[in-house]
Structure formats: structure tokens, C-alpha cells
Design an enzyme around this catalytic site. Structure first.
Site, PDB file in Angstrom:
ATOM      1  N   GLY A  46      26.910  46.049  48.912  1.00 36.72           N
ATOM      2  CA  GLY A  46      26.498  44.630  48.632  1.00 36.72           C
ATOM      3  C   GLY A  46      27.778  43.822  48.558  1.00 36.72           C
ATOM      4  O   GLY A  46      28.790  44.264  48.281  1.00 36.72           O
ATOM      5  N   GLN A  51      32.472  36.715  45.865  1.00 38.89           N
ATOM      6  CA  GLN A  51      33.431  37.741  45.685  1.00 38.89           C
ATOM      7  C   GLN A  51      34.617  37.442  46.778  1.00 38.89           C
ATOM      8  O   GLN A  51      35.547  38.086  46.862  1.00 38.89           O
ATOM      9  CB  GLN A  51      32.830  39.223  45.882  1.00 38.89           C
ATOM     10  CG  GLN A  51      31.977  39.523  44.842  1.00 38.89           C
ATOM     11  CD  GLN A  51      31.288  40.922  44.950  1.00 38.89           C
ATOM     12  OE1 GLN A  51      30.250  41.008  45.745  1.00 38.89           O
ATOM     13  NE2 GLN A  51      32.091  42.086  44.482  1.00 38.89           N
ATOM     14  N   CYS A  97      31.768  48.036  41.716  1.00 35.07           N
ATOM     15  CA  CYS A  97      31.743  46.513  42.179  1.00 35.07           C
ATOM     16  C   CYS A  97      32.825  46.547  42.745  1.00 35.07           C
ATOM     17  O   CYS A  97      34.018  46.880  42.054  1.00 35.07           O
ATOM     18  CB  CYS A  97      31.701  45.698  40.928  1.00 35.07           C
ATOM     19  SG  CYS A  97      31.803  43.895  41.325  1.00 35.07           S
ATOM     20  N   LEU A  98      33.066  46.043  44.048  1.00 32.09           N
ATOM     21  CA  LEU A  98      34.325  45.706  44.693  1.00 32.09           C
ATOM     22  C   LEU A  98      35.014  44.559  43.955  1.00 32.09           C
ATOM     23  O   LEU A  98      36.388  45.108  44.277  1.00 32.09           O
ATOM     24  CB  LEU A  98      33.840  45.288  46.278  1.00 32.09           C
ATOM     25  CG  LEU A  98      33.037  46.142  47.105  1.00 32.09           C
ATOM     26  CD1 LEU A  98      32.732  45.228  48.166  1.00 32.09           C
ATOM     27  CD2 LEU A  98      33.719  47.464  47.553  1.00 32.09           C
ATOM     28  N   HIS A 139      22.236  42.971  41.181  1.00 28.20           N
ATOM     29  CA  HIS A 139      23.767  43.175  41.001  1.00 28.20           C
ATOM     30  C   HIS A 139      24.065  41.794  41.651  1.00 28.20           C
ATOM     31  O   HIS A 139      25.112  41.087  41.005  1.00 28.20           O
ATOM     32  CB  HIS A 139      24.374  44.348  41.396  1.00 28.20           C
ATOM     33  CG  HIS A 139      25.570  44.487  41.185  1.00 28.20           C
ATOM     34  ND1 HIS A 139      26.347  45.640  40.636  1.00 28.20           N
ATOM     35  CD2 HIS A 139      26.650  43.841  41.935  1.00 28.20           C
ATOM     36  CE1 HIS A 139      27.623  45.427  40.735  1.00 28.20           C
ATOM     37  NE2 HIS A 139      28.193  44.374  41.579  1.00 28.20           N
ATOM     38  N   GLU A 140      23.933  41.759  42.927  1.00 29.78           N
ATOM     39  CA  GLU A 140      24.530  40.629  43.694  1.00 29.78           C
ATOM     40  C   GLU A 140      23.974  39.109  43.283  1.00 29.78           C
ATOM     41  O   GLU A 140      24.715  38.259  43.259  1.00 29.78           O
ATOM     42  CB  GLU A 140      24.022  40.750  45.299  1.00 29.78           C
ATOM     43  CG  GLU A 140      24.478  41.856  46.131  1.00 29.78           C
ATOM     44  CD  GLU A 140      25.884  42.378  45.647  1.00 29.78           C
ATOM     45  OE1 GLU A 140      26.681  41.473  45.547  1.00 29.78           O
ATOM     46  OE2 GLU A 140      26.224  43.617  45.514  1.00 29.78           O
ATOM     47  N   HIS A 143      25.944  38.174  40.505  1.00 32.68           N
ATOM     48  CA  HIS A 143      27.317  37.526  40.987  1.00 32.68           C
ATOM     49  C   HIS A 143      27.204  36.036  41.223  1.00 32.68           C
ATOM     50  O   HIS A 143      28.106  35.163  40.809  1.00 32.68           O
ATOM     51  CB  HIS A 143      27.915  38.321  42.114  1.00 32.68           C
ATOM     52  CG  HIS A 143      28.678  39.430  41.985  1.00 32.68           C
ATOM     53  ND1 HIS A 143      29.668  39.459  41.219  1.00 32.68           N
ATOM     54  CD2 HIS A 143      28.523  40.628  42.572  1.00 32.68           C
ATOM     55  CE1 HIS A 143      30.544  40.685  41.267  1.00 32.68           C
ATOM     56  NE2 HIS A 143      29.583  41.567  42.172  1.00 32.68           N
TER      57      HIS A 143
HETATM   58 ZN   LIG Z   1      29.771  43.549  42.499  1.00 32.33          ZN
END
Ligand SMILES: [Zn+2]
Length: 187
Positions: A46, A51, A97-98, A139-140, A143
Site C-alpha cells: 500500500g 508518502q 510502513c515504507l 493504514h493508508e 496516512h
Molecule cells: Zn504506511
């Protein structure tokens, strides 16, 4: 399509609330394509627009996790997602998480959610998600509201990991500035 740079904590843009998309036009579709490519390359399941330092309510997901010749990829690209309903039942997944590389922790979230959103054609759709997709979409969406998964874990653990990244950012400051310039140029 183009790969975009993924920003990491403590970049303050990860704490900003993203703006709704007025219309899913060609530029938003291009953004979605870039985000999918960036997510697959990372690799991740995701990615939210913030991000890659684009402060718009757009996210992409693919919980099938693969992009291969067999066509097993299941890309989802959505704008303006809204959680309409969340189950009382919860489930726990080890999340990463990236934007917080190499850190994983168990997070408890509603096991099922119903989400409204605009698809690639700008059409309003409803998604019923459970399992890993439910976790991923929550989660997204977090963000897009400036919330990170570490906000759902204990304060002690959160402070420990964020401090680690703040120290690393100070140490690598010249390198980070370079990365930021690159991101801005790509938008
Ligand atoms: Zn994340």
C-alpha cells in the site's frame, strides 16, 4: 509512469492532512500509476500520496503483493476514501510502513470496514474489506490524515522508534536535503 521518492519519518509532511481530490482527471490517474509503480518497486502492499509528498487524498494498494507475468497483481487505486462503517470485531496484524523502514509491530484495528471512494474513472464506489485488505486500507487512510501506524502502539515503543529515525535524519541531513529536492522536482 515514473518512480517517485518515498519520504520517511520524521518528514513533517507525513503529519499533514491531505486535501480531497476535486476531480479524478488525467493528472490524478497519472499520479495513481506512478504510485502503483513506486509501491511495487519498494516493494509494499500500500502507498498513500503523502508518502511521495503529494498532499492529496489518493492511495493505492495491492495485497496480492506481486506483479508478475502471470497477472496475479490486483492493483487498487482510489481517491477520497471514507470509512462508512467499521466492525466491533478487531484483528491484529504485524504492520510495517515504507515511511518507517524496517520496523514492524502488531496493531489492532477493526477486522472489517466499508469504504466509499472514487475509482480511476471518478465513479463513486463502495468497498467491503476484511483480512489484510481491511488493515491496509485503514493504514493508508490514516496516512491521508497524518496518522502513522506507530500512533496505534504503546507510547514507549512509538517514542523509541521515532527518536531513532530523528537521530538518523540529523546524521544524514545533507543526504536527506538532496532527496527532498529530487522529490520536489518530480511533482
Ligand atoms: Zn504506511
Amino acid at each position: 509512469m515514473a518512480l517517485r521518492s518515498i519520504i520517511i519519518v520524521p518528514d513533517p509532511r507525513l503529519r499533514q492532512v491531505c486535501e480531497p481530490v476535486a476531480e479524478v482527471d488525467q493528472s490524478i490517474r497519472r499520479l495513481m500509476d506512478d504510485m502503483l509503480e513506486t509501491m511495487y518497486e519498494a516493494p509494499g502492499i500500500g502507498l498513500a500520496a503523502s508518502q511521495i509528498a503529494v498532499m492529496k487524498r489518493v492511495l493505492v494498494m495491492d495485497v496480492a503483493k506481486r506483479k508478475d507475468a502471470a497477472g496475479s497483481a490486483e492493483p487498487i487505486a482510489i481517491a477520497n476514501p471514507e470509512i462508512l462503517w467499521a466492525s466491533d470485531e478487531v484483528s491484529t496484524y504485524e504492520e510495517g510502513c515504507l515511511s518507517i523502514p524496517d520496523y514492524y509491530e502488531e496493531v489492532e484495528r477493526p477486522a472489517k470496514v466499508r469504504v466509499s471512494y472514487l475509482d480511476r474513472d471518478g465513479k463513486k464506489q463502495i468497498m467491503d474489506a476484511d483480512g489484510i485488505l481491511a488493515t491496509c486500507v485503514q493504514h493508508e487512510i490514516d496516512h491521508l490524515n497524518g496518522v502513522l501506524f506507530v500512533d496505534h502502539i504503546s507510547r514507549l515503543k512509538r517514542e523509541r522508534v521515532l527518536k531513532k529515525f530523528s537521530k538518523a535524519a540529523k546524521r544524514d541531513a545533507p543526504k536527506l536535503k538532496e532527496a527532498r529536492r529530487e522529490t520536489e522536482r518530480d511533482i
